[in-house]
Every structure is written in structure tokens, then in C-alpha cells.
Design a protein around this motif. Structure first.
Motif, mmCIF file in Angstrom:
data_model
loop_
_atom_site.group_PDB
_atom_site.id
_atom_site.type_symbol
_atom_site.label_atom_id
_atom_site.label_comp_id
_atom_site.label_asym_id
_atom_site.label_seq_id
_atom_site.Cartn_x
_atom_site.Cartn_y
_atom_site.Cartn_z
ATOM 1 N N TRP A 65 0.850 -1.201 0.000
ATOM 2 C CA TRP A 65 0.000 0.000 0.000
ATOM 3 C C TRP A 65 0.883 1.246 0.000
ATOM 4 O O TRP A 65 1.532 1.550 -0.991
ATOM 5 N N GLN A 108 4.565 1.422 -4.387
ATOM 6 C CA GLN A 108 3.819 1.922 -3.239
ATOM 7 C C GLN A 108 2.942 3.103 -3.637
ATOM 8 O O GLN A 108 3.319 3.924 -4.455
ATOM 9 N N GLN A 118 -2.667 -0.038 -7.188
ATOM 10 C CA GLN A 118 -2.561 -1.348 -6.562
ATOM 11 C C GLN A 118 -3.196 -2.445 -7.409
ATOM 12 O O GLN A 118 -2.797 -3.602 -7.341
ATOM 13 N N SER A 162 0.181 -8.768 1.821
ATOM 14 C CA SER A 162 -0.628 -7.602 1.504
ATOM 15 C C SER A 162 -0.971 -6.830 2.768
ATOM 16 O O SER A 162 -1.319 -7.427 3.789
ATOM 17 N N GLY A 164 -5.890 -2.323 0.374
ATOM 18 C CA GLY A 164 -4.853 -3.001 -0.404
ATOM 19 C C GLY A 164 -5.094 -4.491 -0.522
ATOM 20 O O GLY A 164 -4.925 -5.088 -1.591
#
Length: 332
Positions: free
Chosen positions: A45, A77, A84, A101, A106
């Protein structure tokens, strides 16, 4: 006649055995070279380096060493669903063996994109069952398992009344529409109201809105409260800390990093510890072939009752002997 044990025969015997030794060594080396390390995708994330460090330590403690037994593919990121999604698609196309994860949004992206055959070990997900990621902590019902930064809400009330019993009105902040912090906020609202504390909820969509809403209630509330929320963790907590120090309003925080950066106090989960626990689960999946449905998701128990010493001193909040016995200090 020379016997096999005659001194003149020994060099010949040693030379005769040498090719066999070399062949065995070459076979072992070849086997080692052919062993392919497990490939783990890191979907982090917006970062969370302590979580990743703990995850790798958990794997290493279980015998899976980076660059030898496992290799990591770090996804880009950014707290952005579109970004994502592309990270998840890249993991899917690469055929990684497992994905680590972080956060509820995310992990939701990873679950939606990756095939059911790819194990997903999550962390920093406050309500994995209530948000629909898994069926329950005891049984996920799918390819996910992990660790939650959930702290039972009773700890918030206990710590608030222990350290700042004069509170009568508190403002809770979380990002609009974020599942995990929305659930947390709803539970806290009920808890505080039962305890006779008036709680007001604010749901900003961005940092600008958060700052404006917080400034509007300065002088009207006794404390701010932050949630386990990506907006709070991406700058929102710092905004509230600055207002806290300027106007003398303590911050009851849900985030260890926030308290380290100046929020007053809070019962928090440690991201390194949660990452380590997640790494141990990932090792069982990769090394032992254990299915995620055979493992349980967990929380850190007990949480840390963390207090920022400098902030407490700045706000002039005295601590009782009971409080001093039960808190952990950070001096950032």
C-alpha cells in the motif's frame, strides 16, 4: 605381489576414488543451483517498512532466508486503488508463490485480482471478517489468512479514563467510506456513549477536509481520536497532533507511529510484531504446504498501552500511580 594395502597401491586407490567424490559434489551443487526460491510479492500500500521487516524476520526464523530460500518482488507503493490493481496484475502475471498484503483496501484489491490458487497473507487489516476478506478469524474460507491490528474497544475506554478521566466529549476521525475504520468508529461511538462520553464522528475524504473539520471543533471537544485508517496514517494524524499541541487537546490514537510522532496515548498494535506473526504463517504455507484455511488469523494480545512522554508533559497531564504501572513510554 602387491596387495591393496601395500603402500605403493594407496596413491592409486586415492586417485581412483577422486572422480566419484567430484561427481557427488557436482551433483549436490547442481541440485542446489536448480532449487528455485519461493517468490513473494510485497503489496505494501503506502509503505509500512516495520511490517515488512517483521514479515521477513518471521520467515527467516522459520528457516526461509531472503535471497536463498525466498525472493521478494516489491510492488509500487501508493494509496491508490488503480495503482494497486496494476501491482496485483503484475503479481498474477509473474505467477508469484504468495503475496504479503497490507491494509484493508490493499488486501481487497489483491483478493479481487489474484487467482484463488495464490495464497495471500495480510496484515494491518483491522476487521478482516467484517470487511468481507475472510469468513472468520478461525476459518478464512479462502486463500487468505493473516494478522489484524484490531484492538478491542474496551482498551480505548480503559486507557482514556485512566489517563484523562475529565473527558466528556471526544471527536473521532476516519476516512469516509473506508470499511475497517468505519466499523471501528461505530463500535467506539456506542462504547463511549454507554460510558457517558459524548462522541462525535467526522468522515473527511481528504486531508484538507480533515484539517478544516478538526479546526472547527477546537474548543468544543476535550480530545481528538484517530482510527486505524489509511487517511489518518497518510498525514491525518500529524494534522491532529499539530492542533493538539497548539490548543492543548490530547489525541487518543489507534496508531503506534502516530504516538511516536506526537499523539498523546493509545492502545496500539505493533506493526513489526504483526508482520513477524504473518511471516510465520507464510512460512507454514510455503515450506509445509499448509492451506490458509488450516491456519487462524490473529491479533496482538495484549496491545501496547503507549504514551508519548514529551506530549503528556507538554499538555500538563499528570499520571496516577496505576497509570505509571501500566503504560509503555515513547520519548520521540
Amino acid at each position: 605381489m602387491l596387495t591393496p594395502h601395500h603402500p605403493k597401491c594407496l596413491p592409486r586407490l586415492r586417485l581412483a576414488g577422486l572422480p566419484a567424490v567430484i561427481i557427488v559434489c557436482l551433483m549436490l551443487i547442481s541440485s542446489a543451483l536448480q532449487a528455485t526460491p519461493f517468490r513473494i510479492g510485497l503489496a505494501t500500500w503506502s509503505g509500512y517498512p516495520e511490517s515488512v521487516r517483521g514479515f521477513k524476520a518471521g520467515l527467516a526464523n522459520a528457516g526461509l532466508i531472503e535471497a536463498l530460500d525466498v525472493t521478494f518482488i516489491a510492488g509500487e507503493q501508493g494509496a491508490d486503488i488503480g495503482l494497486q490493481t496494476r501491482v496485483a496484475e503484475s503479481f498474477r502475471d509473474a505467477g508469484v508463490d504468495l503475496v504479503y498484503s497490507l491494509t484493508t483496501p490493499g488486501t481487497t484489491v489483491m483478493k479481487n485480482i489474484l487467482p484463488d490458487s495464490t495464497p495471500i497473507v495480510f496484515s494491518i487489516v483491522t476487521y478482516p471478517a467484517d470487511s468481507g476478506l475472510i469468513e472468520s478469524f478461525e476459518y478464512s474460507g479462502n486463500n487468505l489468512v493473516g494478522t489484524s491490528n484490531y484492538v478491542p474497544v474496551r482498551h480505548y475506554l480503559y486507557l482514556l479514563q485512566l489517563l484523562y478521566p475529565q473527558v466528556s466529549r471526544i471527536a473521532i476521525f476516519h476516512r469516509k467510506g473506508e470499511a475497517n475504520s468505519q466499523i471501528q468508529s461505530a463500535n467506539l461511538l456506542r462504547l463511549f456513549r454507554r460510558a457517558g462520553i459524548e462522541a462525535v464522528e467526522f468522515k473527511p475524504e481528504n486531508l484538507t477536509q480533515l484539517k478544516r473539520l478538526a479546526e472547527q471543533v477546537v474548543g468544543q471537544v476535550d480530545a481528538f481520536m484517530t482510527t486505524t485508517d489509511t487517511l489518518i496514517q497518510a498525514g491525518g494524524e500529524q494534522i491532529l497532533i499539530e492542533l493538539s499541541l497548539e490548543h492543548g487537546i490530547p489525541v487518543l490514537s489507534s496508531n503506534k507511529k502516530g504516538i511516536e510522532q506526537g499523539a498523546s496515548f493509545g492502545p496500539v498494535a505493533d506493526f513489526y510484531t504483526l508482520g513477524y506473526m504473518a511471516g510465520q504463517k507464510a512460512a507454514r504455507i510455503l515450506r509445509d504446504g499448509t492451506a490458509p484455511t488450516k491456519l487462524e488469523s490473529e491479533i496482538q494480545n495484549p496491545p501496547l498501552f503507549l504514551v508519548n512522554r514529551n506530549t503528556i508533559n507538554h499538555l500538563g497531564i499528570p499520571l496516577s500511580p496505576e497509570a505509571l504501572r501500566n503504560v509503555t513510554w515513547t520519548d520521540e
